[in-house]
Scaffold this motif. Structure first.
Motif, PDB file in Angstrom:
ATOM      1  N   PHE A  39       0.827  -1.213   0.000  1.00  0.00           N
ATOM      2  CA  PHE A  39       0.000   0.000   0.000  1.00  0.00           C
ATOM      3  C   PHE A  39       0.857   1.257   0.000  1.00  0.00           C
ATOM      4  O   PHE A  39       0.656   2.163  -0.806  1.00  0.00           O
ATOM      5  CB  PHE A  39      -0.965  -0.007   1.188  1.00  0.00           C
ATOM      6  N   LEU A  40       1.814   1.348   0.915  1.00  0.00           N
ATOM      7  CA  LEU A  40       2.768   2.457   0.932  1.00  0.00           C
ATOM      8  C   LEU A  40       4.174   1.873   1.006  1.00  0.00           C
ATOM      9  O   LEU A  40       4.411   0.950   1.770  1.00  0.00           O
ATOM     10  CB  LEU A  40       2.544   3.362   2.153  1.00  0.00           C
ATOM     11  N   SER A  41       5.080   2.428   0.222  1.00  0.00           N
ATOM     12  CA  SER A  41       6.460   1.950   0.256  1.00  0.00           C
ATOM     13  C   SER A  41       7.173   2.500   1.493  1.00  0.00           C
ATOM     14  O   SER A  41       6.712   3.471   2.110  1.00  0.00           O
ATOM     15  CB  SER A  41       7.200   2.396  -1.001  1.00  0.00           C
ATOM     16  N   ALA A  42       8.311   1.898   1.818  1.00  0.00           N
ATOM     17  CA  ALA A  42       9.114   2.393   2.948  1.00  0.00           C
ATOM     18  C   ALA A  42       9.534   3.835   2.705  1.00  0.00           C
ATOM     19  O   ALA A  42       9.551   4.659   3.624  1.00  0.00           O
ATOM     20  CB  ALA A  42      10.340   1.501   3.137  1.00  0.00           C
ATOM     21  N   ALA A  43       9.840   4.177   1.448  1.00  0.00           N
ATOM     22  CA  ALA A  43      10.247   5.552   1.112  1.00  0.00           C
ATOM     23  C   ALA A  43       9.100   6.530   1.347  1.00  0.00           C
ATOM     24  O   ALA A  43       9.304   7.633   1.883  1.00  0.00           O
ATOM     25  CB  ALA A  43      10.713   5.620  -0.338  1.00  0.00           C
ATOM     26  N   GLN A  44       7.878   6.151   0.967  1.00  0.00           N
ATOM     27  CA  GLN A  44       6.717   7.023   1.179  1.00  0.00           C
ATOM     28  C   GLN A  44       6.452   7.232   2.666  1.00  0.00           C
ATOM     29  O   GLN A  44       6.165   8.342   3.110  1.00  0.00           O
ATOM     30  CB  GLN A  44       5.482   6.425   0.486  1.00  0.00           C
ATOM     31  N   ILE A  45       6.543   6.154   3.437  1.00  0.00           N
ATOM     32  CA  ILE A  45       6.331   6.256   4.884  1.00  0.00           C
ATOM     33  C   ILE A  45       7.384   7.155   5.509  1.00  0.00           C
ATOM     34  O   ILE A  45       7.072   8.029   6.325  1.00  0.00           O
ATOM     35  CB  ILE A  45       6.330   4.851   5.530  1.00  0.00           C
ATOM     36  N   THR A  46       8.643   6.964   5.113  1.00  0.00           N
ATOM     37  CA  THR A  46       9.732   7.782   5.642  1.00  0.00           C
ATOM     38  C   THR A  46       9.507   9.254   5.316  1.00  0.00           C
ATOM     39  O   THR A  46       9.740  10.130   6.160  1.00  0.00           O
ATOM     40  CB  THR A  46      11.089   7.296   5.084  1.00  0.00           C
ATOM     41  N   GLU A  47       9.039   9.539   4.094  1.00  0.00           N
ATOM     42  CA  GLU A  47       8.719  10.922   3.701  1.00  0.00           C
ATOM     43  C   GLU A  47       7.673  11.514   4.634  1.00  0.00           C
ATOM     44  O   GLU A  47       7.798  12.640   5.102  1.00  0.00           O
ATOM     45  CB  GLU A  47       8.147  10.963   2.269  1.00  0.00           C
ATOM     46  N   MET A  48       6.630  10.755   4.915  1.00  0.00           N
ATOM     47  CA  MET A  48       5.530  11.267   5.732  1.00  0.00           C
ATOM     48  C   MET A  48       5.927  11.447   7.188  1.00  0.00           C
ATOM     49  O   MET A  48       5.405  12.321   7.866  1.00  0.00           O
ATOM     50  CB  MET A  48       4.303  10.358   5.615  1.00  0.00           C
ATOM     51  N   LEU A  49       6.857  10.616   7.664  1.00  0.00           N
ATOM     52  CA  LEU A  49       7.286  10.734   9.051  1.00  0.00           C
ATOM     53  C   LEU A  49       7.987  12.065   9.329  1.00  0.00           C
ATOM     54  O   LEU A  49       8.038  12.521  10.468  1.00  0.00           O
ATOM     55  CB  LEU A  49       8.215   9.566   9.419  1.00  0.00           C
ATOM     56  N   ALA A  50       8.487  12.699   8.281  1.00  0.00           N
ATOM     57  CA  ALA A  50       9.174  13.986   8.438  1.00  0.00           C
ATOM     58  C   ALA A  50       8.201  15.160   8.380  1.00  0.00           C
ATOM     59  O   ALA A  50       8.604  16.314   8.543  1.00  0.00           O
ATOM     60  CB  ALA A  50      10.236  14.133   7.344  1.00  0.00           C
ATOM     61  N   GLU A  51       6.918  14.892   8.144  1.00  0.00           N
ATOM     62  CA  GLU A  51       5.918  15.948   7.933  1.00  0.00           C
ATOM     63  C   GLU A  51       5.068  16.191   9.179  1.00  0.00           C
ATOM     64  O   GLU A  51       4.901  15.308  10.020  1.00  0.00           O
ATOM     65  CB  GLU A  51       4.984  15.558   6.782  1.00  0.00           C
ATOM     66  N   ASP A  52       4.482  17.416   9.236  1.00  0.00           N
ATOM     67  CA  ASP A  52       3.461  17.698  10.245  1.00  0.00           C
ATOM     68  C   ASP A  52       2.124  17.174   9.716  1.00  0.00           C
ATOM     69  O   ASP A  52       2.071  16.546   8.650  1.00  0.00           O
ATOM     70  CB  ASP A  52       3.411  19.202  10.574  1.00  0.00           C
ATOM     71  N   ILE A  53       1.023  17.451  10.435  1.00  0.00           N
ATOM     72  CA  ILE A  53      -0.290  16.910  10.047  1.00  0.00           C
ATOM     73  C   ILE A  53      -0.678  17.331   8.633  1.00  0.00           C
ATOM     74  O   ILE A  53      -1.110  16.507   7.820  1.00  0.00           O
ATOM     75  CB  ILE A  53      -1.381  17.337  11.057  1.00  0.00           C
ATOM     76  N   ASP A  54      -0.516  18.624   8.320  1.00  0.00           N
ATOM     77  CA  ASP A  54      -0.865  19.099   6.977  1.00  0.00           C
ATOM     78  C   ASP A  54      -0.005  18.433   5.914  1.00  0.00           C
ATOM     79  O   ASP A  54      -0.489  18.087   4.829  1.00  0.00           O
ATOM     80  CB  ASP A  54      -0.715  20.627   6.888  1.00  0.00           C
ATOM     81  N   GLY A  55       1.273  18.257   6.237  1.00  0.00           N
ATOM     82  CA  GLY A  55       2.186  17.605   5.294  1.00  0.00           C
ATOM     83  C   GLY A  55       1.799  16.156   5.041  1.00  0.00           C
ATOM     84  O   GLY A  55       1.834  15.689   3.893  1.00  0.00           O
ATOM     85  N   VAL A  56       1.430  15.442   6.107  1.00  0.00           N
ATOM     86  CA  VAL A  56       0.980  14.050   5.971  1.00  0.00           C
ATOM     87  C   VAL A  56      -0.241  14.000   5.064  1.00  0.00           C
ATOM     88  O   VAL A  56      -0.340  13.162   4.157  1.00  0.00           O
ATOM     89  CB  VAL A  56       0.658  13.425   7.351  1.00  0.00           C
TER      90      VAL A  56
END
Length: 198
Positions: A39-56
């Protein structure tokens, strides 16, 4: 002994060349496939972990290819479903692989509802079977698939109880009702209220 239209057969026959061990392996591989990190790649998850709520929210909107959030109620509700799940998992301090399994689990539950028309009871049963495969196990052989400890597995189940399962009928309505039914339902509801006031 079991009976067949042509006579009797041994009660516990298995296809030629299979053993209970190989059948269990096949069953495990099927469950492993169900929650493979697609569903989500490790790279996509890692990208989102660096974001705030709006970024996610923006990242998930992009990953899910949602383009009509302001005009499509379904897209807005589904985005909220995934964003809420991701933020809950962040509070659990999951590893990337645990995020992957959890987000895939969220997606598969919706897939089962939307595509297979799975009932609430069947969804709960399916969840139990999957969590038995991904949760703690006595088997050393499948240890690499035991991504959630007991506390995490229980927390996942509790989260799904108060999110998807508590509102299951609404999600069914979202997937199975046409726009016309929603509009007509609103009109009938408004007419009922008007009649009560008259």
């Amino acid at each position: 002994m079991g009976t067949t239209p042509g006579g009797t057969t041994p009660a516990a026959t298995t296809p030629a060349g299979t053993t209970p061990e190989s059948e269990r392996d096949a069953e495990f591989q099927e469950h492993a496939k169900i929650l493979s990190p697609d569903f989500l790649s490790a790279a996509q998850i890692t990208e989102m972990l660096a974001e705030d709520i709006d970024g996610v929210q923006q990242k998930l909107k992009k990953f899910l290819n949602f383009k009509n959030l302001h005009t499509c109620l379904k897209e807005a509700i589904l985005l909220d479903y995934y964003v809420s799940g991701f933020l809950w998992a962040r509070g659990m301090e999951f590893s990337v692989i645990q995020y992957s399994k959890f987000m895939t689990l969220l997606d598969m539950l919706l897939h089962n509802l939307r595509t297979l028309h799975m009932s609430l009871e069947d969804s709960i049963k399916w969840l139990g079977e999957v969590m038995a495969e991904t949760g703690p196990s006595q088997s050393q052989k499948y240890e690499e698939w035991n991504v959630f400890n007991m506390k995490q597995a229980n927390a996942v189940i509790d989260y799904l109880k108060i999110s998807l399962f508590q509102h299951y009928k609404l999600y069914e309505f979202l997937f199975y009702s046409t726009r016309e039914e929603i509009v007509i339902g609103t009109e009938v509801s408004n007419l009922s209220r008007w009649n009560q006031l008259s």
